[in-house]
Design a protein around this motif. Structure first.
Motif, mmCIF file in Angstrom:
data_model
loop_
_atom_site.group_PDB
_atom_site.id
_atom_site.type_symbol
_atom_site.label_atom_id
_atom_site.label_comp_id
_atom_site.label_asym_id
_atom_site.label_seq_id
_atom_site.Cartn_x
_atom_site.Cartn_y
_atom_site.Cartn_z
ATOM 1 N N LEU A 99 0.812 -1.214 0.000
ATOM 2 C CA LEU A 99 0.000 0.000 0.000
ATOM 3 C C LEU A 99 0.847 1.265 0.000
ATOM 4 O O LEU A 99 0.582 2.192 -0.752
ATOM 5 N N SER A 100 1.846 1.296 0.886
ATOM 6 C CA SER A 100 2.586 2.549 1.038
ATOM 7 C C SER A 100 3.923 2.309 1.723
ATOM 8 O O SER A 100 4.187 1.232 2.252
ATOM 9 N N ARG A 101 4.722 3.353 1.693
ATOM 10 C CA ARG A 101 5.927 3.440 2.516
ATOM 11 C C ARG A 101 5.865 4.788 3.221
ATOM 12 O O ARG A 101 5.638 5.819 2.593
ATOM 13 N N TRP A 102 6.073 4.770 4.525
ATOM 14 C CA TRP A 102 6.173 5.980 5.324
ATOM 15 C C TRP A 102 7.638 6.188 5.674
ATOM 16 O O TRP A 102 8.316 5.263 6.118
ATOM 17 N N VAL A 103 8.138 7.395 5.447
ATOM 18 C CA VAL A 103 9.532 7.728 5.716
ATOM 19 C C VAL A 103 9.560 8.967 6.616
ATOM 20 O O VAL A 103 8.877 9.957 6.340
ATOM 21 N N TYR A 104 10.361 8.883 7.671
ATOM 22 C CA TYR A 104 10.577 10.021 8.564
ATOM 23 C C TYR A 104 12.050 10.369 8.521
ATOM 24 O O TYR A 104 12.902 9.488 8.645
ATOM 25 N N TRP A 119 4.859 10.205 2.624
ATOM 26 C CA TRP A 119 4.011 9.066 2.289
ATOM 27 C C TRP A 119 4.226 8.749 0.823
ATOM 28 O O TRP A 119 4.061 9.600 -0.043
ATOM 29 N N HIS A 120 4.651 7.512 0.567
ATOM 30 C CA HIS A 120 4.846 7.016 -0.795
ATOM 31 C C HIS A 120 3.700 6.057 -1.108
ATOM 32 O O HIS A 120 3.560 5.023 -0.451
ATOM 33 N N ASP A 121 2.896 6.392 -2.088
ATOM 34 C CA ASP A 121 1.780 5.550 -2.509
ATOM 35 C C ASP A 121 2.330 4.385 -3.328
ATOM 36 O O ASP A 121 2.991 4.596 -4.345
ATOM 37 N N ARG A 122 2.076 3.166 -2.896
ATOM 38 C CA ARG A 122 2.604 1.984 -3.580
ATOM 39 C C ARG A 122 1.486 1.092 -4.113
ATOM 40 O O ARG A 122 1.687 -0.083 -4.383
ATOM 41 N N ARG A 123 0.280 1.652 -4.288
ATOM 42 C CA ARG A 123 -0.865 0.861 -4.749
ATOM 43 C C ARG A 123 -0.894 0.802 -6.276
ATOM 44 O O ARG A 123 -1.831 1.246 -6.905
ATOM 45 N N ARG A 124 0.128 0.237 -6.874
ATOM 46 C CA ARG A 124 0.261 0.237 -8.328
ATOM 47 C C ARG A 124 -0.277 -1.030 -9.002
ATOM 48 O O ARG A 124 -0.667 -1.007 -10.140
#
Length: 167
Positions: A99-104, A119-124
């Motif tokens: 679904l996603s990757r969250w990066v801080y 927030w990186h959307d990974r729903r490809r």
């Protein structure tokens, strides 16, 4: 480390008057995320991958507990980067579908640190697009990118207020 497959869809940043290590320690204790996030209610660590005494590290898995409207849901998360005082990132999936990757990111500034949330959307994939189409029925969230921008900003403000108050 950002997601090599996607540019961030949402990026928010805020200065917090604490050292980068202090902010990193709070964010990387994923069980505490519910203290700041309007959607995430916290997390349950899985296995022996992190937490009290063990430290969080790449490979640590946890269940993210979420609620945006009436129905709660959980996601499976896996830490992909944990560099104390610098970066913390985790991937989110639902039934094995990315679904996603969250990066801080935590960057020292004169009065403390700048905390950046991405927030990186990974729903490809086909399955990811199917989840995107049906998720509003389960979560009540129709426009996920707009919602995540709002909640990322709110999370950072609440994190700043808590850390600056010594909590």
């Amino acid at each position: 480390m950002s997601d090599p497959n996607t540019a961030p869809t949402v990026v928010e940043r805020l200065t917090v008057r604490v050292p980068p290590g202090t902010a990193w320690a709070a964010v990387s204790d994923v069980r505490r995320m519910g203290e700041w996030s309007p959607e995430c209610r916290g997390a349950w660590l899985l296995g022996r991958g992190g937490g009290i005494g063990g430290g969080i590290r790449p490979g640590t898995r946890f269940l993210g507990r979420n609620r945006a409207s009436w129905l709660p849901w959980v996601t499976l998360c896996r830490v992909v980067e944990a560099v104390p005082g610098e970066r913390f990132a985790f991937d989110v999936s639902f039934f094995g579908i990315p679904l996603s990757r969250w990066v801080y990111r935590f960057t020292a500034v004169p009065d403390g640190c700048e905390v950046t949330e991405e927030w990186h959307d990974r729903r490809r994939s086909l399955h990811g697009r199917l989840i995107t189409a049906t998720a509003p029925l389960l979560t009540g969230v129709v426009r996920r990118p707009a919602r995540n921008r709002t909640t990322a900003r709110a999370t950072l403000v609440a994190l700043r207020d808590a850390l600056e108050a010594g909590r």
